[in-house]
Design a protein around this motif. Structure first.
Motif, short mmCIF file in Angstrom:
data_model
loop_
_atom_site.label_atom_id
_atom_site.label_comp_id
_atom_site.label_asym_id
_atom_site.label_seq_id
_atom_site.Cartn_x
_atom_site.Cartn_y
_atom_site.Cartn_z
N ARG A 1 0.52 -1.25 0.07
CA ARG A 1 0.14 0.28 -0.03
C ARG A 1 0.97 1.24 0.13
O ARG A 1 0.34 2.19 -0.29
CB ARG A 1 -1.02 -0.02 1.36
CG ARG A 1 -1.84 -1.26 1.20
CD ARG A 1 -2.33 -0.84 0.07
NE ARG A 1 -3.62 -2.28 -0.34
CZ ARG A 1 -4.48 -2.31 -1.40
NH1 ARG A 1 -4.60 -1.99 -1.70
NH2 ARG A 1 -5.22 -3.48 -0.35
N GLY A 2 2.38 0.61 -0.33
CA GLY A 2 2.84 2.51 -0.31
C GLY A 2 3.01 2.98 1.22
O GLY A 2 3.14 4.89 0.80
N HIS A 3 2.91 2.51 3.05
CA HIS A 3 2.84 3.01 3.69
C HIS A 3 4.67 2.14 4.11
O HIS A 3 4.62 1.75 3.46
CB HIS A 3 2.10 2.49 4.39
CG HIS A 3 0.76 3.99 3.96
ND1 HIS A 3 0.47 5.08 4.00
CD2 HIS A 3 -0.27 2.59 3.00
CE1 HIS A 3 -0.79 5.12 3.83
NE2 HIS A 3 -1.67 4.15 3.30
N GLU A 4 5.02 2.97 5.30
CA GLU A 4 6.62 2.70 5.79
C GLU A 4 5.81 1.75 7.23
O GLU A 4 5.46 2.56 8.15
CB GLU A 4 7.01 3.89 6.24
CG GLU A 4 8.08 3.56 7.16
CD GLU A 4 9.14 5.29 7.81
OE1 GLU A 4 9.66 4.80 8.65
OE2 GLU A 4 8.60 6.34 7.25
N TYR A 5 6.69 0.85 7.67
CA TYR A 5 6.18 0.07 8.61
C TYR A 5 7.54 0.27 9.09
O TYR A 5 9.32 0.54 9.04
CB TYR A 5 6.53 -1.30 8.36
CG TYR A 5 6.61 -2.76 9.11
CD1 TYR A 5 5.73 -2.49 10.23
CD2 TYR A 5 8.20 -3.34 9.86
CE1 TYR A 5 5.75 -3.32 11.42
CE2 TYR A 5 7.60 -3.95 10.28
CZ TYR A 5 6.99 -4.31 11.70
OH TYR A 5 6.63 -4.36 12.56
N VAL A 6 7.12 0.50 10.52
CA VAL A 6 8.01 1.86 11.21
C VAL A 6 8.70 0.40 12.46
O VAL A 6 10.13 0.74 12.60
CB VAL A 6 7.58 2.22 12.16
CG1 VAL A 6 8.71 3.50 13.03
CG2 VAL A 6 6.94 3.61 11.45
N GLY A 7 8.04 -0.82 12.96
CA GLY A 7 8.87 -2.17 13.72
C GLY A 7 7.74 -2.32 14.97
O GLY A 7 6.30 -1.20 14.78
N LEU A 8 8.24 -2.64 15.50
CA LEU A 8 7.70 -3.07 17.04
C LEU A 8 7.86 -1.42 17.59
O LEU A 8 8.53 -1.10 17.92
CB LEU A 8 8.30 -4.13 17.47
CG LEU A 8 8.33 -5.09 16.94
CD1 LEU A 8 9.35 -6.40 17.48
CD2 LEU A 8 6.71 -6.30 16.68
#
Length: 66
Positions: free
Chosen positions: A43-50
């Motif tokens: 979807r073009g979003h950023e997975y930042v992390g936990l």
């Protein structure tokens, strides 16, 4: 939440925040660890992390990109 509910709820709520803001997804389903980052890539979003766990359930941070 169990799969696929975490990603479904994320998709519903991502438009509630401004681009650049971070959404925290709390999910006790082990599949969320791969589903949330995969959804971000698609979807073009950023997975930042936990994020910080919530009552022993992991959380995942997603930054809205557009």
């Amino acid at each position: 939440m169990r799969c696929p509910l975490p990603v479904i709820e994320l998709a519903k709520r991502i438009d509630d925040v401004q681009p650049g803001d971070v959404v925290r997804v709390i999910a006790d389903d082990p599949a969320a660890a791969t589903d949330v980052p995969a959804w971000c890539r698609m979807r073009g979003h950023e997975y930042v992390g936990l994020g910080e766990p919530e009552q022993s359930a992991p959380s995942y941070l997603v930054r809205r990109q557009h």
